[in-house]
Design a protein around this motif. Structure first.
Motif, PDB file in Angstrom:
ATOM      1  N   ALA A 131       0.488  -1.760  -0.573  1.00 34.80           N
ATOM      2  CA  ALA A 131       0.088   0.039  -0.153  1.00 34.80           C
ATOM      3  C   ALA A 131       1.219   1.119  -0.003  1.00 34.80           C
ATOM      4  O   ALA A 131       0.818   2.302  -0.749  1.00 34.80           O
ATOM      5  CB  ALA A 131      -1.153   0.174   1.210  1.00 34.80           C
ATOM      6  N   SER A 132       1.583   1.142   0.483  1.00 34.04           N
ATOM      7  CA  SER A 132       2.825   2.462   1.175  1.00 34.04           C
ATOM      8  C   SER A 132       3.689   2.313  -0.279  1.00 34.04           C
ATOM      9  O   SER A 132       3.615   3.534  -0.945  1.00 34.04           O
ATOM     10  CB  SER A 132       3.791   2.273   1.593  1.00 34.04           C
ATOM     11  OG  SER A 132       3.236   2.200   3.416  1.00 34.04           O
ATOM     12  N   TRP A 133       3.867   1.521  -1.067  1.00 37.94           N
ATOM     13  CA  TRP A 133       4.589   1.780  -2.643  1.00 37.94           C
ATOM     14  C   TRP A 133       3.070   2.201  -3.902  1.00 37.94           C
ATOM     15  O   TRP A 133       4.116   2.846  -4.328  1.00 37.94           O
ATOM     16  CB  TRP A 133       5.301   0.170  -2.879  1.00 37.94           C
ATOM     17  CG  TRP A 133       6.507  -0.368  -2.147  1.00 37.94           C
ATOM     18  CD1 TRP A 133       6.768  -0.815  -1.462  1.00 37.94           C
ATOM     19  CD2 TRP A 133       8.388   0.438  -2.492  1.00 37.94           C
ATOM     20  NE1 TRP A 133       8.648  -0.729  -0.986  1.00 37.94           N
ATOM     21  CE2 TRP A 133       8.992   0.261  -1.587  1.00 37.94           C
ATOM     22  CE3 TRP A 133       7.475   1.784  -2.854  1.00 37.94           C
ATOM     23  CZ2 TRP A 133      10.107   0.758  -1.395  1.00 37.94           C
ATOM     24  CZ3 TRP A 133       9.136   2.177  -3.238  1.00 37.94           C
ATOM     25  CH2 TRP A 133      10.345   1.526  -2.229  1.00 37.94           C
ATOM     26  N   ASN A 134       2.276   1.309  -3.692  1.00 38.55           N
ATOM     27  CA  ASN A 134       1.302   2.090  -3.996  1.00 38.55           C
ATOM     28  C   ASN A 134       1.611   3.764  -4.270  1.00 38.55           C
ATOM     29  O   ASN A 134       1.072   4.068  -5.089  1.00 38.55           O
ATOM     30  CB  ASN A 134       0.030   1.466  -3.841  1.00 38.55           C
ATOM     31  CG  ASN A 134      -1.200   2.311  -4.822  1.00 38.55           C
ATOM     32  OD1 ASN A 134      -0.325   1.974  -6.730  1.00 38.55           O
ATOM     33  ND2 ASN A 134      -1.848   2.116  -4.626  1.00 38.55           N
ATOM     34  N   THR A 135       1.210   3.769  -2.857  1.00 38.75           N
ATOM     35  CA  THR A 135       1.184   6.221  -2.113  1.00 38.75           C
ATOM     36  C   THR A 135       2.173   5.934  -3.304  1.00 38.75           C
ATOM     37  O   THR A 135       1.571   7.197  -4.405  1.00 38.75           O
ATOM     38  CB  THR A 135       1.201   5.804  -0.974  1.00 38.75           C
ATOM     39  OG1 THR A 135      -0.167   4.770  -0.532  1.00 38.75           O
ATOM     40  CG2 THR A 135       0.979   7.534  -1.010  1.00 38.75           C
ATOM     41  N   LEU A 136       3.231   5.728  -3.103  1.00 42.03           N
ATOM     42  CA  LEU A 136       4.840   6.065  -3.802  1.00 42.03           C
ATOM     43  C   LEU A 136       5.180   6.761  -5.022  1.00 42.03           C
ATOM     44  O   LEU A 136       5.153   7.146  -5.943  1.00 42.03           O
ATOM     45  CB  LEU A 136       5.539   6.068  -3.208  1.00 42.03           C
ATOM     46  CG  LEU A 136       5.779   6.052  -1.548  1.00 42.03           C
ATOM     47  CD1 LEU A 136       7.486   5.292  -1.231  1.00 42.03           C
ATOM     48  CD2 LEU A 136       6.179   7.631  -1.663  1.00 42.03           C
ATOM     49  N   ILE A 137       4.258   5.839  -6.184  1.00 43.09           N
ATOM     50  CA  ILE A 137       4.463   5.487  -7.143  1.00 43.09           C
ATOM     51  C   ILE A 137       3.339   6.130  -7.493  1.00 43.09           C
ATOM     52  O   ILE A 137       3.238   6.974  -8.575  1.00 43.09           O
ATOM     53  CB  ILE A 137       4.624   3.775  -7.755  1.00 43.09           C
ATOM     54  CG1 ILE A 137       5.903   3.009  -6.795  1.00 43.09           C
ATOM     55  CG2 ILE A 137       4.757   3.640  -8.900  1.00 43.09           C
ATOM     56  CD1 ILE A 137       6.112   1.232  -7.550  1.00 43.09           C
ATOM     57  N   SER A 138       2.571   6.148  -7.249  1.00 44.92           N
ATOM     58  CA  SER A 138       1.044   6.312  -7.685  1.00 44.92           C
ATOM     59  C   SER A 138       1.032   7.774  -7.728  1.00 44.92           C
ATOM     60  O   SER A 138       0.769   8.489  -8.502  1.00 44.92           O
ATOM     61  CB  SER A 138      -0.360   6.280  -7.243  1.00 44.92           C
ATOM     62  OG  SER A 138      -0.204   4.959  -6.946  1.00 44.92           O
ATOM     63  N   LEU A 139       2.197   8.607  -6.590  1.00 49.26           N
ATOM     64  CA  LEU A 139       2.027  10.112  -6.416  1.00 49.26           C
ATOM     65  C   LEU A 139       3.045  10.601  -7.648  1.00 49.26           C
ATOM     66  O   LEU A 139       3.158  11.186  -8.582  1.00 49.26           O
ATOM     67  CB  LEU A 139       2.668  10.555  -5.122  1.00 49.26           C
ATOM     68  CG  LEU A 139       1.553  10.063  -4.527  1.00 49.26           C
ATOM     69  CD1 LEU A 139       2.253  10.954  -2.925  1.00 49.26           C
ATOM     70  CD2 LEU A 139       0.401  11.298  -4.038  1.00 49.26           C
TER      71      LEU A 139
END
Length: 156
Positions: A131-139
């Motif tokens: 979920a954290s990686w998704n947040t960073l990559i999606s930003l």
């Protein structure tokens, strides 16, 4: 870099995120929690939007692509907070209190529990959950969409 190249990069990023999620699920055997599935839908929308941007002029669709990736980043950030215990998650995918329950009530709660819980981290890399990686990559993908938006001429 051209607007279309940026949009292809953003769509490719979302496609990569979805392929990664499906690989963890179907190859790695990690069942997604409810919020993990929620994070997939905006990536799918961003891919569809990218396909439409190639044939429909204007700034509306690149803005929608940015909004889609920002949406999945927001869901990922919310999910990260649940995983880290910063706030409670939806009762549909988080553990609840068990005090005061009879054995039958506890068994019913266990049997109704989802396969994967939103408040547990099944995998992490460098101390960050999926979920954290998704947040960073999606930003990052949101930023790419925004640059493409700036390079888009308004429709006449």
């Amino acid at each position: 870099m051209t607007r279309n190249a940026l949009i292809l990069i953003a769509a490719g990023g979302s496609a990569g995120m979805l392929l990664g999620a499906f690989a963890f699920q179907f190859i790695g055997g990690l069942a997604p929690c409810t919020m993990c599935v929620w994070q997939r839908w905006p990536h799918a929308a961003a891919i569809a939007i990218a396909a439409l941007v190639m044939v429909i002029p204007g700034r509306l669709l690149p803005a929608a692509g940015a909004l889609a990736t920002l949406c999945t980043a927001a869901i990922g950030a919310y999910h990260t907070g649940i995983e880290r215990g910063w706030w409670s998650g939806p009762s549909a995918c988080s553990s609840g209190p068990i005090s005061g329950l009879s054995a039958d009530e506890l068994m019913a709660q266990i049997m109704q529990a989802p396969l994967a819980r939103c408040d547990e981290v099944p995998w992490e890399l460098l101390g960050l959950s999926m979920a954290s990686w998704n947040t960073l990559i999606s930003l990052g993908l949101t930023l790419v969409w925004c640059v493409a938006l700036v390079k888009t001429k308004p429709a006449h």
